[in-house]
Scaffold this motif. Structure first.
Motif, PDB file in Angstrom:
ATOM      1  N   MET A  34       0.742  -1.172  -0.197  1.00 42.05           N
ATOM      2  CA  MET A  34       0.115  -0.129   0.086  1.00 42.05           C
ATOM      3  C   MET A  34       0.843   1.265   0.065  1.00 42.05           C
ATOM      4  N   ARG A  35       0.382   2.228  -0.841  1.00 43.23           N
ATOM      5  CA  ARG A  35       1.262   3.605  -0.918  1.00 43.23           C
ATOM      6  C   ARG A  35       0.144   4.628  -1.056  1.00 43.23           C
ATOM      7  N   HIS A  36       0.621   5.703  -0.486  1.00 48.64           N
ATOM      8  CA  HIS A  36      -0.409   6.836  -0.412  1.00 48.64           C
ATOM      9  C   HIS A  36      -0.654   7.226  -2.102  1.00 48.64           C
ATOM     10  N   ILE A  37      -1.972   7.453  -2.122  1.00 42.92           N
ATOM     11  CA  ILE A  37      -2.565   7.911  -3.540  1.00 42.92           C
ATOM     12  C   ILE A  37      -3.195   9.298  -3.588  1.00 42.92           C
ATOM     13  N   GLU A  38      -2.841  10.076  -4.490  1.00 45.38           N
ATOM     14  CA  GLU A  38      -3.403  11.320  -4.784  1.00 45.38           C
ATOM     15  C   GLU A  38      -4.385  11.045  -5.593  1.00 45.38           C
ATOM     16  N   ARG A  39      -5.706  11.322  -5.241  1.00 47.38           N
ATOM     17  CA  ARG A  39      -6.863  11.213  -5.997  1.00 47.38           C
ATOM     18  C   ARG A  39      -7.077  12.310  -6.982  1.00 47.38           C
ATOM     19  N   LEU A  40      -7.198  12.082  -7.972  1.00 52.29           N
ATOM     20  CA  LEU A  40      -7.426  13.025  -9.202  1.00 52.29           C
ATOM     21  C   LEU A  40      -8.905  13.845  -9.017  1.00 52.29           C
ATOM     22  N   PRO A  41      -8.777  14.866  -9.982  1.00 50.52           N
ATOM     23  CA  PRO A  41     -10.253  15.530  -9.963  1.00 50.52           C
ATOM     24  C   PRO A  41     -11.396  14.434 -10.180  1.00 50.52           C
ATOM     25  N   GLU A  42     -12.717  14.593  -9.665  1.00 48.75           N
ATOM     26  CA  GLU A  42     -13.764  14.010  -9.855  1.00 48.75           C
ATOM     27  C   GLU A  42     -14.344  13.964 -11.387  1.00 48.75           C
ATOM     28  N   PRO A  43     -14.366  12.595 -12.060  1.00 44.81           N
ATOM     29  CA  PRO A  43     -14.535  12.780 -13.475  1.00 44.81           C
ATOM     30  C   PRO A  43     -15.827  13.420 -13.935  1.00 44.81           C
ATOM     31  N   ALA A  44     -15.851  14.094 -14.943  1.00 38.50           N
ATOM     32  CA  ALA A  44     -17.073  14.922 -15.266  1.00 38.50           C
ATOM     33  C   ALA A  44     -18.390  14.139 -15.408  1.00 38.50           C
ATOM     34  N   ILE A  45     -18.389  13.019 -15.814  1.00 35.59           N
ATOM     35  CA  ILE A  45     -19.726  12.247 -16.050  1.00 35.59           C
ATOM     36  C   ILE A  45     -20.116  11.943 -14.768  1.00 35.59           C
ATOM     37  N   LEU A  46     -19.356  11.715 -13.466  1.00 37.97           N
ATOM     38  CA  LEU A  46     -19.850  11.530 -12.235  1.00 37.97           C
ATOM     39  C   LEU A  46     -20.364  12.897 -11.680  1.00 37.97           C
ATOM     40  N   LYS A  47     -19.829  13.999 -12.041  1.00 42.94           N
ATOM     41  CA  LYS A  47     -20.226  15.191 -11.628  1.00 42.94           C
ATOM     42  C   LYS A  47     -21.712  15.402 -12.291  1.00 42.94           C
ATOM     43  N   GLU A  48     -21.846  14.997 -13.399  1.00 47.87           N
ATOM     44  CA  GLU A  48     -22.964  15.381 -14.124  1.00 47.87           C
ATOM     45  C   GLU A  48     -24.160  14.591 -13.746  1.00 47.87           C
ATOM     46  N   LYS A  49     -23.817  13.239 -13.376  1.00 50.35           N
ATOM     47  CA  LYS A  49     -24.832  12.143 -13.196  1.00 50.35           C
ATOM     48  C   LYS A  49     -24.986  11.789 -11.889  1.00 50.35           C
ATOM     49  N   HIS A  50     -24.118  12.113 -10.920  1.00 52.59           N
ATOM     50  CA  HIS A  50     -24.469  11.842  -9.533  1.00 52.59           C
ATOM     51  C   HIS A  50     -25.830  11.829  -8.916  1.00 52.59           C
ATOM     52  N   ASP A  74      -5.850   3.861   5.305  1.00 53.46           N
ATOM     53  CA  ASP A  74      -6.565   4.284   4.074  1.00 53.46           C
ATOM     54  C   ASP A  74      -5.610   5.115   3.153  1.00 53.46           C
ATOM     55  N   PRO A  75      -5.539   4.224   1.940  1.00 55.44           N
ATOM     56  CA  PRO A  75      -4.079   4.847   1.062  1.00 55.44           C
ATOM     57  C   PRO A  75      -4.558   6.341   0.293  1.00 55.44           C
ATOM     58  N   CYS A  76      -5.749   6.641   0.325  1.00 55.76           N
ATOM     59  CA  CYS A  76      -6.108   7.971  -0.088  1.00 55.76           C
ATOM     60  C   CYS A  76      -6.200   9.257   1.185  1.00 55.76           C
ATOM     61  N   ARG A  77      -6.054   8.477   2.211  1.00 49.35           N
ATOM     62  CA  ARG A  77      -6.103   9.573   3.364  1.00 49.35           C
ATOM     63  C   ARG A  77      -4.420   9.605   4.142  1.00 49.35           C
ATOM     64  N   ASP A  78      -3.956   8.235   4.406  1.00 43.59           N
ATOM     65  CA  ASP A  78      -2.902   8.249   4.986  1.00 43.59           C
ATOM     66  C   ASP A  78      -1.666   8.518   4.109  1.00 43.59           C
ATOM     67  N   SER A  79      -0.663   9.342   4.740  1.00 44.93           N
ATOM     68  CA  SER A  79       0.619   9.548   4.144  1.00 44.93           C
ATOM     69  C   SER A  79       1.593   8.228   3.999  1.00 44.93           C
ATOM     70  N   ASP A  80       2.510   8.115   3.067  1.00 41.00           N
ATOM     71  CA  ASP A  80       3.516   7.062   3.090  1.00 41.00           C
ATOM     72  C   ASP A  80       4.037   6.786   4.402  1.00 41.00           C
ATOM     73  N   GLU A  81       4.223   7.928   4.935  1.00 41.84           N
ATOM     74  CA  GLU A  81       4.918   7.994   6.418  1.00 41.84           C
ATOM     75  C   GLU A  81       4.213   6.976   7.507  1.00 41.84           C
ATOM     76  N   GLU A  82       2.901   7.446   7.302  1.00 44.50           N
ATOM     77  CA  GLU A  82       1.879   6.874   8.249  1.00 44.50           C
ATOM     78  C   GLU A  82       1.723   5.357   7.864  1.00 44.50           C
ATOM     79  N   ILE A  83       1.711   5.218   6.628  1.00 47.09           N
ATOM     80  CA  ILE A  83       1.530   3.613   6.132  1.00 47.09           C
ATOM     81  C   ILE A  83       2.741   2.837   6.541  1.00 47.09           C
TER      82      ILE A  83
END
Length: 227
Positions: A1-17, A114-123
Protein backbone atom coordinates in the motif's frame (compact mmCIF):
# COMPACT_ATOMS: atom_id res chain seq x y z
CA UNK A 1 0.00 0.00 0.00
CA UNK A 2 1.20 3.50 -0.88
CA UNK A 3 -0.39 6.91 -0.48
CA UNK A 4 -2.58 7.80 -3.47
CA UNK A 5 -3.34 11.32 -4.65
CA UNK A 6 -6.88 11.24 -5.98
CA UNK A 7 -7.44 13.00 -9.32
CA UNK A 8 -10.33 15.44 -9.81
CA UNK A 9 -13.81 13.93 -10.01
CA UNK A 10 -14.64 12.73 -13.54
CA UNK A 11 -17.04 15.01 -15.40
CA UNK A 12 -19.56 12.22 -15.98
CA UNK A 13 -19.81 11.56 -12.25
CA UNK A 14 -20.33 15.24 -11.51
CA UNK A 15 -23.05 15.35 -14.13
CA UNK A 16 -24.82 12.10 -13.27
CA UNK A 17 -24.28 11.74 -9.51
CA UNK A 18 -27.63 13.06 -8.33
CA UNK A 19 -29.58 11.18 -11.01
CA UNK A 20 -27.84 7.88 -10.24
CA UNK A 21 -28.14 8.35 -6.48
CA UNK A 22 -31.85 9.17 -6.70
CA UNK A 23 -32.51 6.03 -8.73
CA UNK A 24 -30.64 3.97 -6.19
CA UNK A 25 -32.55 5.60 -3.31
CA UNK A 26 -35.82 4.64 -5.00
CA UNK A 27 -34.62 1.09 -5.55
CA UNK A 28 -33.69 0.84 -1.85
CA UNK A 29 -37.23 1.81 -0.88
CA UNK A 30 -38.56 -1.09 -2.96
CA UNK A 31 -35.88 -3.53 -1.86
CA UNK A 32 -33.63 -2.75 1.13
CA UNK A 33 -31.05 -5.20 -0.25
CA UNK A 34 -30.77 -3.40 -3.60
CA UNK A 35 -27.27 -2.65 -4.83
CA UNK A 36 -26.07 0.37 -6.82
CA UNK A 37 -25.68 -0.11 -10.56
CA UNK A 38 -22.07 -1.17 -11.18
CA UNK A 39 -22.30 -0.16 -14.85
CA UNK A 40 -22.70 3.42 -13.63
CA UNK A 41 -19.94 3.72 -11.02
CA UNK A 42 -17.87 1.41 -13.24
CA UNK A 43 -18.26 3.70 -16.24
CA UNK A 44 -15.06 3.54 -18.39
CA UNK A 45 -14.29 7.22 -17.77
CA UNK A 46 -14.56 6.74 -14.00
CA UNK A 47 -12.51 3.57 -14.15
CA UNK A 48 -9.83 5.29 -16.22
CA UNK A 49 -9.47 8.05 -13.62
CA UNK A 50 -9.07 5.47 -10.87
CA UNK A 51 -6.46 3.63 -12.94
CA UNK A 52 -4.55 6.86 -13.43
CA UNK A 53 -4.66 7.59 -9.67
CA UNK A 54 -2.83 4.38 -8.83
CA UNK A 55 -0.85 3.68 -12.02
CA UNK A 56 -3.30 0.86 -12.75
CA UNK A 57 -2.58 -0.86 -9.43
CA UNK A 58 -4.89 -2.11 -6.70
CA UNK A 59 -5.23 0.70 -4.16
CA UNK A 60 -4.63 -1.78 -1.33
CA UNK A 61 -2.07 -4.43 -2.31
CA UNK A 62 -0.27 -2.68 -5.23
CA UNK A 63 -0.82 -5.55 -7.68
CA UNK A 64 -0.92 -4.45 -11.31
CA UNK A 65 -4.42 -4.94 -12.70
CA UNK A 66 -5.66 -6.13 -16.06
CA UNK A 67 -8.92 -7.30 -17.59
CA UNK A 68 -11.35 -9.02 -15.23
CA UNK A 69 -9.06 -8.49 -12.23
CA UNK A 70 -10.10 -4.81 -12.09
CA UNK A 71 -12.92 -4.11 -9.66
CA UNK A 72 -14.27 -0.93 -8.10
CA UNK A 73 -14.64 -1.06 -4.35
CA UNK A 74 -16.80 1.12 -2.14
CA UNK A 75 -14.39 2.07 0.63
CA UNK A 76 -17.31 2.74 2.96
CA UNK A 77 -19.71 -0.08 2.23
CA UNK A 78 -23.05 0.82 0.69
CA UNK A 79 -24.73 -1.35 3.33
CA UNK A 80 -23.32 1.04 5.94
CA UNK A 81 -24.02 4.30 4.09
CA UNK A 82 -26.08 4.09 0.88
CA UNK A 83 -25.33 7.78 0.15
CA UNK A 84 -21.74 6.77 -0.63
CA UNK A 85 -22.76 4.69 -3.67
CA UNK A 86 -21.61 7.24 -6.28
CA UNK A 87 -19.30 9.51 -4.30
CA UNK A 88 -15.99 9.92 -6.11
CA UNK A 89 -13.94 9.85 -2.90
CA UNK A 90 -15.53 6.52 -1.93
CA UNK A 91 -14.57 4.65 -5.12
CA UNK A 92 -11.31 2.69 -4.99
CA UNK A 93 -9.71 0.51 -7.67
CA UNK A 94 -9.20 -2.98 -6.32
CA UNK A 95 -8.20 -6.50 -7.23
CA UNK A 96 -10.74 -9.25 -6.54
CA UNK A 97 -8.73 -10.46 -3.55
CA UNK A 98 -8.79 -7.12 -1.72
CA UNK A 99 -12.36 -6.31 -2.77
CA UNK A 100 -13.44 -9.45 -0.94
CA UNK A 101 -12.58 -7.59 2.25
CA UNK A 102 -13.76 -8.13 5.81
CA UNK A 103 -16.98 -6.18 6.32
CA UNK A 104 -17.41 -3.09 8.47
CA UNK A 105 -18.91 -5.03 11.36
CA UNK A 106 -15.79 -7.21 11.49
CA UNK A 107 -13.14 -4.52 10.93
CA UNK A 108 -14.39 -0.91 10.57
CA UNK A 109 -12.59 1.14 7.91
CA UNK A 110 -11.55 3.75 10.48
CA UNK A 111 -9.47 1.13 12.31
CA UNK A 112 -7.39 0.33 9.20
CA UNK A 113 -5.16 2.32 6.87
CA UNK A 114 -6.66 4.36 4.04
CA UNK A 115 -4.30 4.85 1.06
CA UNK A 116 -6.13 8.02 0.00
CA UNK A 117 -6.02 9.58 3.45
CA UNK A 118 -2.85 8.29 5.06
CA UNK A 119 0.61 9.47 4.01
CA UNK A 120 3.43 7.13 3.02
CA UNK A 121 4.99 7.88 6.41
CA UNK A 122 1.81 6.84 8.24
CA UNK A 123 1.47 3.69 6.15
CA UNK A 124 5.11 2.70 6.78
CA UNK A 125 4.67 3.37 10.49
CA UNK A 126 2.02 0.64 10.58
CA UNK A 127 2.97 -2.01 8.01
CA UNK A 128 6.26 -3.43 6.78
CA UNK A 129 7.65 -6.55 5.10
CA UNK A 130 9.96 -9.46 5.84
CA UNK A 131 10.95 -10.34 2.29
CA UNK A 132 7.56 -10.95 0.55
CA UNK A 133 5.63 -11.39 3.79
CA UNK A 134 3.62 -8.42 5.01
CA UNK A 135 3.45 -7.74 8.74
CA UNK A 136 2.51 -5.01 11.17
CA UNK A 137 5.18 -2.52 12.15
CA UNK A 138 5.98 -2.72 15.88
CA UNK A 139 2.80 -4.79 16.47
CA UNK A 140 0.63 -1.92 15.25
CA UNK A 141 -3.05 -2.76 15.66
CA UNK A 142 -3.91 -0.57 12.70
CA UNK A 143 -1.36 -2.48 10.64
CA UNK A 144 -2.83 -5.81 11.72
CA UNK A 145 -6.36 -4.59 10.95
CA UNK A 146 -5.27 -3.44 7.48
CA UNK A 147 -3.68 -6.79 6.66
CA UNK A 148 -6.74 -8.70 7.89
CA UNK A 149 -9.37 -6.43 6.35
CA UNK A 150 -7.95 -6.47 2.82
CA UNK A 151 -6.47 -10.00 2.95
CA UNK A 152 -2.99 -8.67 2.24
CA UNK A 153 -1.28 -11.79 3.57
CA UNK A 154 -2.77 -14.43 1.26
CA UNK A 155 -0.65 -17.16 -0.31
CA UNK A 156 -1.44 -15.70 -3.74
CA UNK A 157 -0.07 -12.27 -2.83
CA UNK A 158 2.97 -13.84 -1.16
CA UNK A 159 3.66 -15.69 -4.42
CA UNK A 160 3.27 -12.55 -6.56
CA UNK A 161 5.46 -10.47 -4.26
CA UNK A 162 8.03 -13.26 -4.13
CA UNK A 163 8.28 -13.32 -7.93
CA UNK A 164 8.78 -9.54 -7.92
CA UNK A 165 11.62 -9.88 -5.41
CA UNK A 166 13.25 -12.46 -7.68
CA UNK A 167 13.23 -9.85 -10.45
CA UNK A 168 14.85 -7.30 -8.14
CA UNK A 169 17.42 -9.84 -6.99
CA UNK A 170 18.39 -10.63 -10.58
CA UNK A 171 19.23 -6.94 -11.09
CA UNK A 172 21.16 -6.83 -7.81
CA UNK A 173 23.25 -9.86 -8.79
CA UNK A 174 23.98 -8.35 -12.20
CA UNK A 175 25.07 -5.05 -10.60
CA UNK A 176 27.24 -6.83 -8.02
CA UNK A 177 28.93 -8.86 -10.77
CA UNK A 178 29.67 -5.69 -12.73
CA UNK A 179 31.10 -4.04 -9.62
CA UNK A 180 33.41 -7.01 -8.97
CA UNK A 181 34.51 -7.11 -12.60
CA UNK A 182 35.36 -3.39 -12.56
CA UNK A 183 36.89 -3.46 -9.08
CA UNK A 184 34.31 -0.99 -7.78
CA UNK A 185 32.89 -0.77 -4.26
CA UNK A 186 29.99 1.43 -5.37
CA UNK A 187 27.40 1.21 -8.15
CA UNK A 188 27.24 3.67 -11.02
CA UNK A 189 24.43 6.20 -11.09
CA UNK A 190 22.68 4.18 -13.81
CA UNK A 191 22.95 1.00 -11.74
CA UNK A 192 21.66 2.80 -8.68
CA UNK A 193 18.70 4.14 -10.64
CA UNK A 194 17.88 0.61 -11.84
CA UNK A 195 17.28 -0.34 -8.24
CA UNK A 196 15.61 2.89 -7.12
CA UNK A 197 13.12 2.46 -9.96
CA UNK A 198 11.55 -0.45 -8.06
CA UNK A 199 10.76 1.88 -5.17
CA UNK A 200 8.74 4.33 -7.25
CA UNK A 201 4.95 4.35 -6.68
CA UNK A 202 4.17 3.44 -10.29
CA UNK A 203 5.83 0.04 -9.78
CA UNK A 204 4.08 -3.07 -8.40
CA UNK A 205 4.71 -3.71 -4.70
CA UNK A 206 6.77 -0.55 -4.39
CA UNK A 207 6.55 -0.38 -0.59
CA UNK A 208 7.79 -3.96 -0.25
CA UNK A 209 10.60 -3.17 -2.72
CA UNK A 210 11.58 -0.07 -0.75
CA UNK A 211 11.68 -1.95 2.55
CA UNK A 212 13.64 -4.85 1.01
CA UNK A 213 16.26 -2.69 -0.70
CA UNK A 214 16.78 -0.29 2.20
CA UNK A 215 17.03 -3.12 4.72
CA UNK A 216 19.34 -5.42 2.76
CA UNK A 217 21.13 -3.36 0.10
CA UNK A 218 21.33 0.18 1.44
CA UNK A 219 24.98 0.41 0.31
CA UNK A 220 23.77 0.21 -3.30
CA UNK A 221 21.38 3.15 -2.81
CA UNK A 222 23.31 5.82 -0.92
CA UNK A 223 26.30 6.88 -3.06
CA UNK A 224 27.14 6.15 -6.66
CA UNK A 225 30.01 6.67 -9.08
CA UNK A 226 29.37 9.07 -11.91
CA UNK A 227 29.11 7.20 -15.20
Amino acid sequence: MRHIERLPEPAILKEKHDEWQNKFDQAKKQNPKARPDSTKYGNPKIRRNLEDCSYNKCFYCESKLSGSSKEIDHFIEVAIDSKQAYNWTNLYLSCSNCNDKADHNTIPVNTALDPCRDSDEEIQANITFEYEYICSQHDSQKGLNTIKKYHLGTDLLDMKRGKWLQKIMADIIDIQNRMRKDGRSLPTQDEQQRLKRYMQPDQPYSLMSKVYLEKNFDYLLETAYEN
